[in-house]
Design an enzyme around this catalytic site. Structure first.
Site, PDB file in Angstrom:
ATOM      1  N   ARG A   3       0.930  -1.045   0.029  1.00 14.03           N
ATOM      2  CA  ARG A   3      -0.120  -0.019  -0.108  1.00 14.03           C
ATOM      3  C   ARG A   3       0.892   1.297  -0.010  1.00 14.03           C
ATOM      4  O   ARG A   3       1.881   1.127  -0.342  1.00 14.03           O
ATOM      5  CB  ARG A   3      -1.114  -0.073   1.244  1.00 14.03           C
ATOM      6  CG  ARG A   3      -1.815  -1.278   1.245  1.00 14.03           C
ATOM      7  CD  ARG A   3      -3.156  -1.019   1.868  1.00 14.03           C
ATOM      8  NE  ARG A   3      -2.936  -0.509   3.293  1.00 14.03           N
ATOM      9  CZ  ARG A   3      -3.104  -1.632   4.361  1.00 14.03           C
ATOM     10  NH1 ARG A   3      -2.961  -2.482   4.136  1.00 14.03           N
ATOM     11  NH2 ARG A   3      -2.927  -1.071   5.531  1.00 14.03           N
ATOM     12  N   GLN A  89      -4.786  -6.010  11.543  1.00 13.11           N
ATOM     13  CA  GLN A  89      -3.846  -5.062  11.248  1.00 13.11           C
ATOM     14  C   GLN A  89      -4.161  -4.307   9.955  1.00 13.11           C
ATOM     15  O   GLN A  89      -4.191  -3.394   9.752  1.00 13.11           O
ATOM     16  CB  GLN A  89      -2.530  -5.422  11.182  1.00 13.11           C
ATOM     17  CG  GLN A  89      -1.399  -4.286  10.853  1.00 13.11           C
ATOM     18  CD  GLN A  89      -1.323  -3.345  11.962  1.00 13.11           C
ATOM     19  OE1 GLN A  89      -1.836  -3.356  13.029  1.00 13.11           O
ATOM     20  NE2 GLN A  89      -0.914  -2.083  11.648  1.00 13.11           N
ATOM     21  N   GLU A  90      -4.447  -5.177   8.741  1.00 13.16           N
ATOM     22  CA  GLU A  90      -4.629  -4.819   7.531  1.00 13.16           C
ATOM     23  C   GLU A  90      -6.135  -4.059   7.486  1.00 13.16           C
ATOM     24  O   GLU A  90      -6.138  -3.025   6.625  1.00 13.16           O
ATOM     25  CB  GLU A  90      -4.632  -5.940   6.607  1.00 13.16           C
ATOM     26  CG  GLU A  90      -3.262  -6.392   6.388  1.00 13.16           C
ATOM     27  CD  GLU A  90      -2.272  -5.442   5.664  1.00 13.16           C
ATOM     28  OE1 GLU A  90      -2.807  -4.612   4.854  1.00 13.16           O
ATOM     29  OE2 GLU A  90      -1.086  -5.462   5.900  1.00 13.16           O
ATOM     30  N   SER A  91      -6.988  -4.664   7.819  1.00 15.07           N
ATOM     31  CA  SER A  91      -8.428  -4.194   7.695  1.00 15.07           C
ATOM     32  C   SER A  91      -9.165  -3.972   8.786  1.00 15.07           C
ATOM     33  O   SER A  91     -10.528  -3.675   8.920  1.00 15.07           O
ATOM     34  CB  SER A  91      -9.234  -5.067   6.684  1.00 15.07           C
ATOM     35  OG  SER A  91      -9.491  -6.036   7.036  1.00 15.07           O
TER      36      SER A  91
END
Length: 328
Positions: A3, A89-91
């Site tokens: 990202r 953590q990601e979403s």
């Protein structure tokens, strides 16, 4: 996946002169390897039956998906607790999440990464969660030549790119990457990997570990000692598993947290038994021994006793049991 944070890191690389050039070249080579090997990595089922010890905060509808994806991913680095922590953590477990740079879904795949490693619908957790586990294994395979903790390397490569880990021979000195690794591993410890009942280890695999433990009976206990003539409780079991190339942490609390935990089943030879001890609590036990079968336990008991074998019935305050070989 990759990202905005990673984009900035690629730019940092470009300014690193010769190191940056080498890193970019290595990354291209690694990318080709991952593109070729990635589809096959997930087909090597680890054969382990791992689950999550503490599912607080994980949406129930994703628990089975996370467990199955981790167990079928094909590498020891991807465990159910680690995968759950990464999705958190990601979403935040949001299947509709979309980042400002175009990362999509519960696992935040970039379109190009999904095109290679995804199958089905990136917005469907039933497709995205197994793909995330497979991709993690592909990334882990690309940095196996680098020394260091396998999960740390995998997560660092996931965040900053395999080329960065290869170029720096370990977790790169990027604040964001180091925080990413630290945060996920800390959350994975909160979730905790455990074993379903019946997850056995073969007698032949564990035999060298048990033989080593028996060969140490009668040696001295010295706090902080790491052998070969004296041990403390945690260094003894660490050295025993080292006989078969299985690395476990040095101190008791970390050994328990490394798991995987077993509960509701009888101990098997090679299981580590944790008790509070004189310097610990149930949450942070200070003593560990190894069950060696036939109702017997071997441990570096203390300065008065040294390394001794005792009856399992003497271990009346066991707070946790782990099966290290089942987590590899």
């Amino acid at each position: 996946m990759a990202r905005g944070r990673s984009r900035q890191q690629w730019m940092i690389w470009a300014g690193l002169g010769a190191v940056g050039t080498i890193a970019l070249f290595v990354f291209v080579v690694v990318a080709v390897v991952v593109l070729i090997a990635g589809p096959f990595i997930g087909r090597n089922d680890s054969g382990r039956n791992r689950t999550i010890n503490n599912a607080d905060g994980i949406p129930p509808e994703y628990l089975a998906l996370i467990k199955d994806a981790a167990n079928n991913a094909g590498c020891a680095e991807v465990t159910p607790a680690m995968l759950a922590a990464q999705l958190h953590q990601e979403s935040g477990f949001n299947p509709n999440a979309r980042s400002g740079v175009g990362a999509m879904g519960i696992a935040q795949f970039m379109p190009g990464t999904w095109a290679v490693h995804g199958q089905g619908d990136v917005w469907n957790p039933a497709d995205a969660i197994p793909a995330a586990a497979r991709y993690d294994c592909a990334v882990a395979a690309s940095v196996t030549s680098v020394p260091g903790d396998p999960q740390e390397k995998m997560l660092a490569a996931y965040n900053a790119g395999p080329g960065a880990v290869l170029a720096y021979a370990g977790v790169p000195p990027f604040t964001e990457t180091r925080n990413y690794v630290r945060t996920i591993l800390a959350q994975a410890q909160v979730y905790g990997d455990a074993l379903d009942a019946g997850a056995a280890v073969s007698a032949s695999d564990i035999a060298p570990v048990l033989a080593f433990m028996r060969s140490q009976i009668g040696k001295s206990y010295v706090w902080g000692a790491t052998g070969p003539d004296a041990w403390d409780c945690s260094s003894l079991v660490q050295a025993a598993y080292g006989q078969i190339g299985v690395s476990i942490p040095r101190v008791t609390v970390d050994q328990m947290r490394a798991g995987p935990l077993v509960s509701g089943v009888d101990p098997q030879p090679g299981d580590l038994l944790f008790i509070p001890g004189a310097d610990g609590t149930p949450a942070a036990p200070g003593h560990v021994g190894m069950y060696v079968g036939n109702g017997r336990v071997i441990a570096a008991k203390g300065a008065r006793w040294g390394v001794v074998e005792s009856d399992l019935s003497d271990w009346t305050t066991i707070v946790a049991v782990t099966r290290p070989l089942a987590g590899t």
